[in-house]
Structure formats: C-alpha cells, structure tokens
Design a protein around this motif. Structure first.
Motif, PDB file in Angstrom:
ATOM      1  N   GLU A   1     -10.583 -14.167  -3.057  1.00 54.46           N
ATOM      2  CA  GLU A   1     -11.166 -14.182  -1.722  1.00 54.46           C
ATOM      3  C   GLU A   1     -10.717 -15.435  -0.970  1.00 54.46           C
ATOM      4  N   GLY A   2     -10.353 -15.245   0.284  1.00 53.16           N
ATOM      5  CA  GLY A   2      -9.988 -16.374   1.129  1.00 53.16           C
ATOM      6  C   GLY A   2      -8.500 -16.664   1.139  1.00 53.16           C
ATOM      7  N   GLN A   3      -7.750 -16.200   0.105  1.00 54.19           N
ATOM      8  CA  GLN A   3      -6.319 -16.426   0.076  1.00 54.19           C
ATOM      9  C   GLN A   3      -5.597 -15.309   0.823  1.00 54.19           C
ATOM     10  N   GLN A   4      -4.529 -15.679   1.529  1.00 50.99           N
ATOM     11  CA  GLN A   4      -3.781 -14.719   2.314  1.00 50.99           C
ATOM     12  C   GLN A   4      -2.992 -13.789   1.387  1.00 50.99           C
ATOM     13  N   ALA A   5      -3.157 -12.482   1.562  1.00 51.18           N
ATOM     14  CA  ALA A   5      -2.374 -11.526   0.788  1.00 51.18           C
ATOM     15  C   ALA A   5      -0.912 -11.616   1.217  1.00 51.18           C
ATOM     16  N   HIS A   6       0.008 -11.482   0.265  1.00 52.57           N
ATOM     17  CA  HIS A   6       1.425 -11.591   0.600  1.00 52.57           C
ATOM     18  C   HIS A   6       2.193 -10.435  -0.037  1.00 52.57           C
ATOM     19  N   ARG A   7       3.235 -10.006   0.661  1.00 48.40           N
ATOM     20  CA  ARG A   7       4.029  -8.877   0.190  1.00 48.40           C
ATOM     21  C   ARG A   7       4.928  -9.318  -0.948  1.00 48.40           C
ATOM     22  N   VAL A   8       4.942  -8.552  -2.042  1.00 48.99           N
ATOM     23  CA  VAL A   8       5.715  -8.911  -3.226  1.00 48.99           C
ATOM     24  C   VAL A   8       6.815  -7.900  -3.539  1.00 48.99           C
ATOM     25  N   ASN A   9       6.787  -6.729  -2.861  1.00 53.06           N
ATOM     26  CA  ASN A   9       7.809  -5.733  -3.167  1.00 53.06           C
ATOM     27  C   ASN A   9       7.838  -4.684  -2.069  1.00 53.06           C
TER      28      ASN A   9
ATOM     29  N   LEU B   1      -4.957   1.121  -4.430  1.00 52.48           N
ATOM     30  CA  LEU B   1      -5.521  -0.160  -4.857  1.00 52.48           C
ATOM     31  C   LEU B   1      -5.418  -0.302  -6.365  1.00 52.48           C
ATOM     32  N   GLY B   2      -4.911  -1.453  -6.807  1.00 52.13           N
ATOM     33  CA  GLY B   2      -4.857  -1.766  -8.229  1.00 52.13           C
ATOM     34  C   GLY B   2      -5.674  -3.005  -8.530  1.00 52.13           C
ATOM     35  N   THR B   3      -5.507  -3.543  -9.728  1.00 54.40           N
ATOM     36  CA  THR B   3      -6.281  -4.710 -10.136  1.00 54.40           C
ATOM     37  C   THR B   3      -5.999  -5.917  -9.253  1.00 54.40           C
ATOM     38  N   ASN B   4      -4.720  -6.144  -8.955  1.00 57.26           N
ATOM     39  CA  ASN B   4      -4.335  -7.307  -8.145  1.00 57.26           C
ATOM     40  C   ASN B   4      -3.451  -6.961  -6.960  1.00 57.26           C
ATOM     41  N   HIS B   5      -3.246  -5.670  -6.701  1.00 55.07           N
ATOM     42  CA  HIS B   5      -2.283  -5.285  -5.667  1.00 55.07           C
ATOM     43  C   HIS B   5      -2.837  -4.163  -4.794  1.00 55.07           C
ATOM     44  N   VAL B   6      -2.244  -4.082  -3.598  1.00 58.51           N
ATOM     45  CA  VAL B   6      -2.470  -2.964  -2.682  1.00 58.51           C
ATOM     46  C   VAL B   6      -1.103  -2.412  -2.291  1.00 58.51           C
ATOM     47  N   ALA B   7      -0.975  -1.088  -2.305  1.00 53.02           N
ATOM     48  CA  ALA B   7       0.252  -0.430  -1.847  1.00 53.02           C
ATOM     49  C   ALA B   7      -0.058   0.360  -0.584  1.00 53.02           C
ATOM     50  N   VAL B   8       0.799   0.240   0.418  1.00 47.27           N
ATOM     51  CA  VAL B   8       0.684   1.034   1.635  1.00 47.27           C
ATOM     52  C   VAL B   8       2.056   1.599   1.949  1.00 47.27           C
ATOM     53  N   GLY B   9       2.084   2.667   2.733  1.00 45.32           N
ATOM     54  CA  GLY B   9       3.383   3.207   3.092  1.00 45.32           C
ATOM     55  C   GLY B   9       3.296   4.481   3.883  1.00 45.32           C
ATOM     56  N   MET B  10       4.454   5.032   4.161  1.00 46.48           N
ATOM     57  CA  MET B  10       4.579   6.298   4.870  1.00 46.48           C
ATOM     58  C   MET B  10       5.949   6.894   4.545  1.00 46.48           C
ATOM     59  N   ASN B  11       6.057   8.204   4.659  1.00 50.14           N
ATOM     60  CA  ASN B  11       7.288   8.928   4.359  1.00 50.14           C
ATOM     61  C   ASN B  11       7.754   8.583   2.943  1.00 50.14           C
ATOM     62  N   ASN B  12       8.957   7.992   2.806  1.00 52.12           N
ATOM     63  CA  ASN B  12       9.482   7.691   1.463  1.00 52.12           C
ATOM     64  C   ASN B  12       9.461   6.198   1.149  1.00 52.12           C
ATOM     65  N   GLN B  13       8.667   5.422   1.889  1.00 50.67           N
ATOM     66  CA  GLN B  13       8.633   3.975   1.697  1.00 50.67           C
ATOM     67  C   GLN B  13       7.237   3.511   1.293  1.00 50.67           C
ATOM     68  N   ALA B  14       7.210   2.420   0.515  1.00 47.39           N
ATOM     69  CA  ALA B  14       5.946   1.790   0.133  1.00 47.39           C
ATOM     70  C   ALA B  14       6.132   0.279   0.118  1.00 47.39           C
ATOM     71  N   TRP B  15       5.096  -0.431   0.570  1.00 54.25           N
ATOM     72  CA  TRP B  15       5.072  -1.885   0.551  1.00 54.25           C
ATOM     73  C   TRP B  15       3.928  -2.321  -0.353  1.00 54.25           C
ATOM     74  N   PHE B  16       4.182  -3.332  -1.183  1.00 58.71           N
ATOM     75  CA  PHE B  16       3.207  -3.789  -2.163  1.00 58.71           C
ATOM     76  C   PHE B  16       2.773  -5.219  -1.834  1.00 58.71           C
ATOM     77  N   TYR B  17       1.451  -5.429  -1.789  1.00 60.58           N
ATOM     78  CA  TYR B  17       0.878  -6.736  -1.475  1.00 60.58           C
ATOM     79  C   TYR B  17       0.052  -7.226  -2.667  1.00 60.58           C
ATOM     80  N   ARG B  18       0.131  -8.524  -2.919  1.00 61.81           N
ATOM     81  CA  ARG B  18      -0.670  -9.124  -3.981  1.00 61.81           C
ATOM     82  C   ARG B  18      -1.919  -9.748  -3.375  1.00 61.81           C
ATOM     83  N   ILE B  19      -3.083  -9.453  -3.962  1.00 69.03           N
ATOM     84  CA  ILE B  19      -4.347 -10.035  -3.531  1.00 69.03           C
ATOM     85  C   ILE B  19      -4.911 -10.818  -4.713  1.00 69.03           C
ATOM     86  N   ASP B  20      -4.941 -12.137  -4.603  1.00 69.03           N
ATOM     87  CA  ASP B  20      -5.343 -12.968  -5.741  1.00 69.03           C
ATOM     88  C   ASP B  20      -6.835 -13.231  -5.769  1.00 69.03           C
TER      89      ASP B  20
END
Length: 573
Positions: A361-369, A340-359
């Motif tokens: 409350e109430g807004q849908q988080a979207h993948r940015v990287n 968890l960061g200031t505006n992002h969440v990273a999730v993943g497994m093995n050698n991969q990671a997906w990054f989501y932006r959370i702006d």
C-alpha cells in the motif's frame, strides 16, 4: 446522441448548420442544411438517420452513414416543435399548427392528427393491452400545451374505435405545467413538472393514470428529465443542479452522492444519456455542453481477499476487503479484461496484455512486462509467478517477470502441435493450472513439476466454465447442458449442485472457507456447503437463498459477506 453513442448532434441558434461531434476522435463537423430557422433535431433509433425541422414546417432527413441529405418541404405549415422516431423508421412530428404527422423515413405521410393546443413533446412506446395483441411501439404520447398528455394508438386498424380517440392523462393542479415526460419500464411514464415535481404514472388499462411515485426534486424549477434503460436511472436538472434517481422496480430513490452542482451563475437546459449509460451530457443556456462519465464497464477480478476493479477509464483500484488497504494503478488505455494475482495485475485488450507489479500500500505500481499473443485474449489467470492466457482454443503459460535472463523459462503452449485447439476455459491456483475443453475433459497441470497430473472426461459435453477454490482442491464447473457440478481431482468424483435452476451469472468461493460457495442468477444468491466426509459420503448441502439487488455484480465473498460492484463503478457489501 445517436443510437451507437458515437455521434452527438447540436443545434446552435441563429445559423443554418448542425454541429456533429464524434466522441472517439473529438472532432466536430458542420452539416449545412440550406434551410433557415432550424428548430428541432432527432436521431433515429436503429439507423444513422437524423431529422432536422425548421420554423417554416420543413424537414431535412440526413443519412449520416451515406452523407445523403433529403429535404421535405411543407410537411407542416408552421414551426416544428417536437418529434420522435420509432424502431421501424417511422417519424412523428408536432408543430405550432396543432397537427401531428407520422411519416416514413422517405417523407411520405402515413397519419395526421389534430390536437387542441400546441404539441411540445412526442414519444413512441409500447402501451400494454391485456386483451389485444398490438405491434411494437403502437402508441405515441403527446405533451399537449404543457397541460395534459394524450396517448394515441397510431397504427390501429381503421375500424378500431380507439384509433382516433386518445386517452387523456390529467394531473393535480399543484404540479403546474408539464416540462417533459419519458417512458420507461413496461408502460410507465416519468413526468417532470416545471415546479420541480417528478411523477411516475402507469398506463396499464387496470391502473390508468395511477400515480406510482411523486416527489419534488428541485425547489425552484425543473428544466429537463432523461431516462437511461441500461442503468435504470433517471437524471433531472434545474437551475445549476443535476440529480440522479434510481428507478429499480417501481421505487424511485435519489442517489445524493451522484448529484452534480455547477457554479451559481450557470443555468442548465437539456440532458441526454448515451444508450449504454456510460456518458451523461448536459447543455447550459450559455451554450456550453458538459459530458460526464456516468457508469463504467463492470471489469474486475479477485485473488484471495483482494479484488481489482475499474474506478475510471484509465485507473484500476486494488482493495483488500480484510484490511481495507488500497492501491491505485494508472493505465494507458481502457481495458477489455483484467486479472489479479498475488503481486501483479494484468490488463489488456485484443491480443495484448500489460503486467503491473503491486508491492504494498502506498507504493506506485509499475509495469514489469508487456506481451503480444497469437490471437485475441479471452481470459487471463495469474498466481504469484505465472500468467495463463486463453486465446483461440490454446493456453499459453509464461512467467510474469522473466528476470535478467529472458530465456530463463520457456513458454508452455497447450495443446501441443497437431492437436485440436479446443480449450474452452482456464483456472489457476498457486500450485495448479487447470483447463476445460470442448470435448468435455478437465486437465490438471502441476506447476512445480511442469507435468499433467490428472485428466477427467465428463459425459455431458463441453466444459464451459471452471471455478477452482483457493487451494485448487475442488473445482466448480458448468457443462454442456449448463448444469453446475463440483469436481474432486483426487478421486475424480463429480457431484451435481442441487436446487439451482436459474441462468448462472456468477460463482464465488468463500475466501475464508474453501468448502462454502455461492451461485448467482439475476435475482438471487444460492448458498451451499460442501462436506467432503460424512456417513453418507461427500455431499453438497443447500443452505438457502437471499435476494440479489438489481445492478449488483458479485465479485468476492469472505466469511459470508459478498462484495459487489455497481454500474457506477462503486462497491457495495
């Protein structure tokens, strides 16, 4: 379920095949036994072996790993009613012929015992003996005629007088017939009665048959009880209702919020947990099997006053403990790590990671990287702009969102080529990246100037873990001797943390006070205050301890209040 929690064996009535359900693929295959009147099945504890018993007293041993079937004819003269494996591959079977046999996995009989009435349940377990050293799983417990429970020491020496003299456990008449029993803890038995009572008794020699707990959980009827050691919980079912009981210590407390109620016309029959406690399966008398997610992997991270944790296998929740603002993130696969960061969440497994932006409350988080790394990801740290990824002894620093120009900022990989990949841990704040090495050094990297600004060499070996406070002005670290220390990067001062001798499981800085921190072992929280300036110089003061409830995983501390995640996935403060 088998011992791995991957395969579920089902025994439909009236046919000669056993159904084998694979959880990962959700495929069902048929095992043709070539035997009639199938009556019993049981998976081995430590191997992929399945025992199937028949109404004629015959047995089939199926090796699921090799696909090999071994029929054993005439093991008993009448219907096999119950059985159990021990961890050494011994199989105990009970039959309507009022005999109990203990056999090797190849089918050879080791012992045979006679009982007064038909055995309906058998289990192996370790019975505590204060005077003698006994082998593991030395005792079998037998539910005899649903009236009493016999305890036999089946592997005792022939000269041992207790070998053929069972201990009989009797119960109050008001409880009625014994429906089932389960061992748990160190020598305790959980007993479910058809009348709806659940009783816990001790088998320790000094308190034999002593009731530790007794309560009626079902008004009309109880049909089964299942115990999960990984969660230290029991599940009971009766009628159309499942109830969950917390078995921590010797206390039994119903978790009413976890109860499951079916439609009124459904009659529940049998319960079973997977070994890790993640799935609870229940069968009905109508032939249906329902599986429920009973616990979640304890995966979480924290940033300032916010935390992120897994609320289902494909959903993350971000909670601000100060404002109670909540954001939900739907993900595509069950993660092995989260950051968890200031505006992002990273999730993943093995050698991969997906990054989501959370702006907000109430807004849908979207993948940015989405990023692939050179090796398996061991740890991820985020701040407002950067992600630091530890993988196979290297740290890769990159921007989370590259912007319109992908080459706007190149990745930094440390150590440089030609140097040993020996980085063991990483931490990051808004201004600093810091990492520890197996050589015992701590490095500070100033993000704005993209330059190393401090290097400290510790005398006691490897730096195993780093826990910076929110500003990054102080760092707690664990060294090669598992000692906990506090490091001041301004003057390279290191102070040992006093009065902590347990096995460290967690460290927390107070988000409201950068000089207060807590260490946790499996039993207690240890509270400390760091004083940077005093007449005696910088010092760490031990404030005291408080008990850590079993199953509570500490995540975040704010103003002295600790938020913990439970194995069920819920939070407690």
């Amino acid at each position: 379920w088998d011992s791995t929690g991957e395969r579920l064996a089902l025994l439909p009535s009236g046919i000669t095949t056993v159904l084998l359900y694979t959880l990962a693929t959700r495929d069902t295959t048929k095992l043709d036994t070539n035997m009639k009147e199938l009556a019993f099945l049981s998976w081995a504890k430590s191997a992929k072996m399945l025992a199937v018993g028949t109404g004629k007293g015959n047995v089939l041993i199926y090796n699921d790993a090799l696909g090999k079937k071994v029929p054993i004819m005439g093991k008993h003269t009448r219907r096999i009613t119950c059985g159990a494996w021990n961890s050494e591959g011994r199989l105990a079977l009970g039959s309507e012929d009022r005999q109990v046999t203990v056999s090797k996995s190849e089918g050879d009989t080791i012992r045979q015992l006679g009982v007064k009435m038909e055995p309906t349940e058998i289990y192996f377990h370790d019975k505590k003996d204060e005077e003698k050293k006994l082998r593991k799983e030395n005792t079998i417990s037998i539910n005899v005629g649903r009236k009493t429970i016999y305890l036999y020491r089946v592997f005792a020496a022939e000269a041992d007088q207790d070998r053929d003299n069972p201990i009989e456990l009797a119960f109050q008449e008001r409880y009625g017939n014994i429906q089932c029993h389960r061992w748990f803890g160190e020598g305790y038995i959980l007993i479910g009665f058809q009348s709806g009572f659940v009783v816990v008794i001790s088998t320790h020699n000094k308190e034999m048959s002593e009731e530790v707990h007794s309560a009626r959980y079902h008004k009309d009827v109880l049909s089964d009880v299942a115990y999960c050691g990984a969660l230290d919980r029991a599940a009971t079912c009766g009628g159309n209702l499942i109830k969950i009981i917390d078995m921590v210590g010797q206390e039994c407390n119903e978790i009413k919020s976890d109860s499951i109620e079916f439609e009124s016309n459904v009659v529940l029959d049998k319960l079973q947990w997977t070994q890790d406690g993640q799935v609870l399966s229940v069968s009905t008398q109508g032939g249906d099997v329902h599986s429920y997610l009973a616990s979640l992997p304890v995966i979480n991270d924290v940033c300032e006053t916010r935390l992120v944790y897994l609320t289902s296998l494909l959903e993350l929740t971000v909670l601000d403990v100060l404002t109670d603002d909540i954001s939900k993130i739907q993900i595509e696969t069950e993660p092995a790590f989260v950051a968890l960061g200031t505006n992002h969440v990273a999730v993943g497994m093995n050698n991969q990671a997906w990054f989501y932006r959370i702006d907000s409350e109430g807004q849908q988080a979207h993948r940015v990287n989405q990023r692939d790394y050179l090796g398996t990801v061991e740890e991820v740290q985020l701040n407002e702009r950067y992600a630091a990824v530890l993988s196979e002894g290297r740290v890769q620093l990159h921007v989370i969102e590259a912007g319109e120009d992908p080459g706007e900022e190149e990745d930094l990989i440390y150590p440089d080529k030609g140097h040993a990949n020996d980085i063991s841990c990483v931490g990051m704040t808004q201004n600093f990246l810091m990492f520890g090495t197996k050589r015992g050094s701590i490095h500070y990297y100033y993000l704005e100037d993209k330059a190393l600004v401090n290097e400290y060499r510790h005398e006691d070996g490897e730096i195993r873990q780093l826990y910076p406070n929110p500003p990054g002005t102080r760092v707690l670290f664990v060294d090669g001797r598992h000692a906990v220390n506090l490091f001041n990067p301004v003057n390279d001062q290191v102070l040992p943390v006093p009065k902590f001798t347990g096995a460290l499981e967690s460290m927390l800085w107070d988000s409201a006070d950068p000089n207060v921190f807590v260490l946790a072992d499996n039993r207690q929280f240890y509270v400390y205050v760091y004083t940077p300036v005093s007449i005696s110089g910088a010092l760490i003061s031990f404030v005291g301890t408080t008990a850590r409830p079993t199953g509570f995983c500490p995540i975040l501390m704010y103003n002295g209040m600790i938020t913990c995640q439970l194995k069920s996935g819920s939070l407690e403060r």
